[in-house]
Design an enzyme around this catalytic site. Structure first.
Site, PDB file in Angstrom:
ATOM      1  N   TYR A  56       0.829  -1.203   0.000  1.00  0.00           N
ATOM      2  CA  TYR A  56       0.000   0.000   0.000  1.00  0.00           C
ATOM      3  C   TYR A  56       0.860   1.248   0.000  1.00  0.00           C
ATOM      4  O   TYR A  56       2.031   1.215   0.348  1.00  0.00           O
ATOM      5  CB  TYR A  56      -0.972   0.010   1.188  1.00  0.00           C
ATOM      6  CG  TYR A  56      -0.345   0.341   2.521  1.00  0.00           C
ATOM      7  CD1 TYR A  56      -0.278   1.655   2.979  1.00  0.00           C
ATOM      8  CD2 TYR A  56       0.175  -0.655   3.337  1.00  0.00           C
ATOM      9  CE1 TYR A  56       0.289   1.962   4.200  1.00  0.00           C
ATOM     10  CE2 TYR A  56       0.734  -0.361   4.559  1.00  0.00           C
ATOM     11  CZ  TYR A  56       0.793   0.949   4.989  1.00  0.00           C
ATOM     12  OH  TYR A  56       1.364   1.249   6.196  1.00  0.00           O
ATOM     13  N   CYS A  57       0.247   2.344  -0.446  1.00  0.00           N
ATOM     14  CA  CYS A  57       0.883   3.659  -0.415  1.00  0.00           C
ATOM     15  C   CYS A  57      -0.161   4.634   0.139  1.00  0.00           C
ATOM     16  O   CYS A  57      -1.032   4.230   0.899  1.00  0.00           O
ATOM     17  CB  CYS A  57       1.366   4.057  -1.807  1.00  0.00           C
ATOM     18  SG  CYS A  57       0.050   4.156  -3.032  1.00  0.00           S
ATOM     19  N   GLN A  58      -0.108   5.879  -0.265  1.00  0.00           N
ATOM     20  CA  GLN A  58      -1.064   6.863   0.250  1.00  0.00           C
ATOM     21  C   GLN A  58      -2.443   6.691  -0.389  1.00  0.00           C
ATOM     22  O   GLN A  58      -3.451   6.657   0.299  1.00  0.00           O
ATOM     23  CB  GLN A  58      -0.548   8.290   0.020  1.00  0.00           C
ATOM     24  CG  GLN A  58      -1.328   9.352   0.771  1.00  0.00           C
ATOM     25  CD  GLN A  58      -1.144   9.251   2.274  1.00  0.00           C
ATOM     26  OE1 GLN A  58      -0.046   8.997   2.762  1.00  0.00           O
ATOM     27  NE2 GLN A  58      -2.214   9.434   3.019  1.00  0.00           N
ATOM     28  N   GLY A  68      -2.914   4.513  -3.462  1.00  0.00           N
ATOM     29  CA  GLY A  68      -3.021   3.289  -4.244  1.00  0.00           C
ATOM     30  C   GLY A  68      -2.376   3.329  -5.610  1.00  0.00           C
ATOM     31  O   GLY A  68      -2.461   2.362  -6.350  1.00  0.00           O
ATOM     32  N   ILE A 102      -3.571   3.929   2.089  1.00  0.00           N
ATOM     33  CA  ILE A 102      -3.815   4.154   3.520  1.00  0.00           C
ATOM     34  C   ILE A 102      -5.010   5.080   3.732  1.00  0.00           C
ATOM     35  O   ILE A 102      -5.654   5.052   4.776  1.00  0.00           O
ATOM     36  CB  ILE A 102      -2.549   4.671   4.230  1.00  0.00           C
ATOM     37  CG1 ILE A 102      -2.670   4.449   5.741  1.00  0.00           C
ATOM     38  CG2 ILE A 102      -2.296   6.128   3.891  1.00  0.00           C
ATOM     39  CD1 ILE A 102      -1.377   4.560   6.484  1.00  0.00           C
TER      40      ILE A 102
END
Length: 141
Positions: A99-101, A103, A128
């Site tokens: 995951y990142c901020q 997607g 996230i």
């Protein structure tokens, strides 16, 4: 069968249009099936972690990771993964969730991990932010 041939002879534009639409549809199905990773939502992430002992990987920069991350996630910035600096070969047989901020970066990381031979790669849709939208806690340790 003769009626089909007669129709095709009388309406060549419609037949060509049908074949183009059919090709595009089959092509999109093939691309979806050939993806080596799967997108998951927050509920699926928690099930994978709880039932399959999946490893969660945060690909955001260290500063963002330190501000808060999913519990038990490990930080491996996207640049480290794509450059081959991340030492994660031991996770190749284990399910990993990236995951990142929002997607987007995690999509690149998921594809890279899949190409590197990881067997079970999952991408958290919405990153996230989707975790926070579900009012789930973050860890800062």
């Amino acid at each position: 069968m003769s009626q089909l041939m007669e129709f095709a002879g009388n309406h060549p534009f419609m037949v060509v249009l049908f074949l183009v639409v059919l090709f595009l549809f089959l092509n999109s199905l093939y691309k979806e099936k050939s993806k080596a990773y799967q997108n998951v939502n927050v509920d699926q992430l928690t099930r994978l972690v709880n039932h399959k002992n999946a490893q969660v990987i945060d690909v955001r920069p260290k500063e963002a990771f330190d501000q808060g991350h999913i519990v038990n996630a490990i930080n491996m910035p996207l640049d480290d993964i794509t450059a081959g600096k991340a030492k994660i070969d031991k996770l190749k047989k284990k399910p990993v969730i990236v995951y990142c901020q929002v997607g987007k970066s995690s999509l690149k990381a998921s594809q890279h991990l899949s190409d590197a031979g990881f067997e079970q790669v999952f991408n958290l849709q919405g990153g996230i932010n989707s975790w926070l939208n579900d009012k789930l806690p973050l860890s800062k340790a």
